[in-house]
Design a protein around this motif. Sequence first.
Motif, PDB file in Angstrom:
ATOM      1  N   ARG A   1      -2.493  -4.954  -0.710  1.00  0.00           N
ATOM      2  CA  ARG A   1      -2.683  -4.017  -1.821  1.00  0.00           C
ATOM      3  C   ARG A   1      -2.030  -2.702  -1.451  1.00  0.00           C
ATOM      4  N   GLY A   2      -1.588  -1.961  -2.454  1.00  0.00           N
ATOM      5  CA  GLY A   2      -1.018  -0.653  -2.206  1.00  0.00           C
ATOM      6  C   GLY A   2      -2.097   0.380  -1.890  1.00  0.00           C
ATOM      7  N   GLY A   3      -1.679   1.613  -1.685  1.00  0.00           N
ATOM      8  CA  GLY A   3      -2.617   2.675  -1.355  1.00  0.00           C
ATOM      9  C   GLY A   3      -3.488   3.082  -2.528  1.00  0.00           C
TER      10      GLY A   3
ATOM     11  N   GLY B   1      -3.825  -0.944   1.472  1.00  0.00           N
ATOM     12  CA  GLY B   1      -3.638   0.501   1.513  1.00  0.00           C
ATOM     13  C   GLY B   1      -2.477   0.901   2.403  1.00  0.00           C
ATOM     14  N   HIS B   2      -2.412   2.211   2.639  1.00  0.00           N
ATOM     15  CA  HIS B   2      -1.390   2.744   3.530  1.00  0.00           C
ATOM     16  C   HIS B   2      -1.901   2.749   4.971  1.00  0.00           C
TER      17      HIS B   2
ATOM     18  N   ARG C   1      -4.208  -6.574  11.521  1.00  0.00           N
ATOM     19  CA  ARG C   1      -4.118  -5.544  10.496  1.00  0.00           C
ATOM     20  C   ARG C   1      -2.698  -4.995  10.485  1.00  0.00           C
ATOM     21  N   ALA C   2      -2.090  -4.969   9.303  1.00  0.00           N
ATOM     22  CA  ALA C   2      -0.763  -4.391   9.125  1.00  0.00           C
ATOM     23  C   ALA C   2      -0.904  -3.069   8.396  1.00  0.00           C
ATOM     24  N   PRO C   3      -0.183  -2.037   8.788  1.00  0.00           N
ATOM     25  CA  PRO C   3      -0.335  -0.739   8.123  1.00  0.00           C
ATOM     26  C   PRO C   3       0.126  -0.748   6.673  1.00  0.00           C
ATOM     27  N   THR C   4       1.111  -1.584   6.348  1.00  0.00           N
ATOM     28  CA  THR C   4       1.622  -1.677   4.982  1.00  0.00           C
ATOM     29  C   THR C   4       1.908  -3.139   4.662  1.00  0.00           C
TER      30      THR C   4
ATOM     31  N   THR D   1       4.714  -4.344   3.695  1.00  0.00           N
ATOM     32  CA  THR D   1       6.013  -4.669   4.287  1.00  0.00           C
ATOM     33  C   THR D   1       5.869  -5.009   5.767  1.00  0.00           C
ATOM     34  N   ALA D   2       5.025  -4.245   6.468  1.00  0.00           N
ATOM     35  CA  ALA D   2       4.772  -4.544   7.876  1.00  0.00           C
ATOM     36  C   ALA D   2       4.089  -5.898   8.036  1.00  0.00           C
ATOM     37  N   ALA D   3       3.258  -6.294   7.081  1.00  0.00           N
ATOM     38  CA  ALA D   3       2.631  -7.620   7.144  1.00  0.00           C
ATOM     39  C   ALA D   3       3.677  -8.717   7.046  1.00  0.00           C
ATOM     40  N   ALA D   4       4.675  -8.533   6.169  1.00  0.00           N
ATOM     41  CA  ALA D   4       5.748  -9.534   6.068  1.00  0.00           C
ATOM     42  C   ALA D   4       6.561  -9.587   7.352  1.00  0.00           C
ATOM     43  N   GLU D   5       6.791  -8.440   7.975  1.00  0.00           N
ATOM     44  CA  GLU D   5       7.525  -8.420   9.241  1.00  0.00           C
ATOM     45  C   GLU D   5       6.746  -9.113  10.353  1.00  0.00           C
ATOM     46  N   ALA D   6       5.413  -8.958  10.349  1.00  0.00           N
ATOM     47  CA  ALA D   6       4.600  -9.605  11.379  1.00  0.00           C
ATOM     48  C   ALA D   6       4.448 -11.100  11.140  1.00  0.00           C
TER      49      ALA D   6
END
Length: 537
Positions: free
Chosen positions: A212-214, A244-245, A259-262, A264-269
């Motif tokens: 989800r977004g921020g 969130g952010h 936990r991914a900060p964003t 996009t970071a979740a897709a990278e992980a």
Amino acid sequence: MADALTNAAEFTVSEIAQAVKRTVEDEFGHVRVRGEISGYRGQHSSGHAYFTLKDENASIDAVVWKGNFAKLTFKPQEGLEVIATGRLTTFPRSSKYQIVIDNIEPAGAGALMALLEERRKKLLAEGLFARERKRPLPYLPRVIGVITSPTGAVIRDILHRLADRFPSHVLVWPVRVQGDTCAPEVVNAIEGFNALLPDGPIPRPDLLIVARGGGSIEDLWGFNEESVVRAVAASGIPIISAVGHETDTTLIDYVSDMRAPTPTAAAEAAVPVRAELIGYLDDLGSRQRQAARRLAGSARDRLRAAAAGLPRPADLVATQRQRLDHAASNLFTGLRHSVQDHRVAFSRIESKLNARVIRGQQQEVGERLRNLSLRADAGLRKTVDRARLTHDPRAERLAAAAGRLVERKRAQFETIGPKLSPNALRTELRHSQSQFAPLAARLLAGITVSLGERRAALTQSGKLLMSLSYKSVLARGYAVIKDADGNLVHERAGLLPGDMVAIEFADGDVSATIAGSPAIKKKPRPQPDSDSQESLF
């Protein structure tokens, strides 16, 4: 005064209570009341909830009917400061007024944070946030499930990032990411993905991303619900939370496997970089090929070094080959002599096997047998006559036994007589020859196979002997030096200037004269003992 009191209108208690009730409801039909919940002990057995809203100076009774209680986003909790929305009314039986609550909201972010902290401590005490419960993410998931809104920018960011890094099969479960239905929809999505079969028509994901977004704490509150936290903890599929952010924290972040900060970071992980992975594999393949070449080169060098010290196989088996050839020639000669000896022996007895000779021998033997038979019959008759004259029982028994013996011998002769005929002997001779022919053929075949095996073994031994011979060393560029007496020269000190030597190369010998400084002293050559073995060279 009495008349005035008498003329006053009279009301019943119920009329007064109903009038007050109508007045309060008409004046305060819909209100929002801010206060602290007190005296809340959970739902009554009827399903209704009763408690008190208070502040520093006053309090008011509150009730939540059973039908509204299930719809509340925030459930009442003891000591929580809330803003209650509802209508004021009275309870005539006890002459009290109360508020019938339709909705409850936390009174500001501070109340939400207090509720969040209290819920976090509760779930932490149950061990849902323990580090040992977290599972490692799959290195390269085959199917990725994404739980988010299908219309927001989050899903586009995730799909774009996955396509850049490593294109994967993505399943999206659409949910609302804020509001009253957010928590139950997220719970249904997690449980629905876990209910898929690995080999079903819809593949079961190897990894889930809840994204989800921020937003404000109120917007993200659905991901702080206890039902969502417990659904994530019970999931059999690893989960990445990206709600969130980077500065936003929800309870789902504590219980998820990562936990991914964003988003996009979740897709990278979730997936590695495909180009980097291909490069890494190419580098490993190159290193493997280089290591294989080094090993092969090292083994080739060791093989060459070992082969240089081995003699030629032909030199090793030269003597054995010669012995085999000599034995083979002797064997063929012996076979011919044996056949010749048997043929001579057979020719010696061949004349005795003539049909006329055999027939004469048969007639002679038959005549002798007849004479013997006549003499035996005459003797037997004399014995019988004597026994009859003397009436001697023993003589009679002896005569009878002699008669039986003669009959038995005659029967035996009649049995073996046909076997001594010329035709029978000729047949027996042919049978013996027919039996001898296969044996002779098998003997010759066995001798041929044995000679072939010995010839092959001799060839191998000869090759090995050739590899061990010093001739192979000469073929690689070396030479053998002999003095005038034909002895090997092992060192420089054994020669004097002017000495004649013979140098043997691989292709022949040459003569040479030693030239050099006369300071070299010639060492005395040891005289070999007559009984000792001299050098092979």
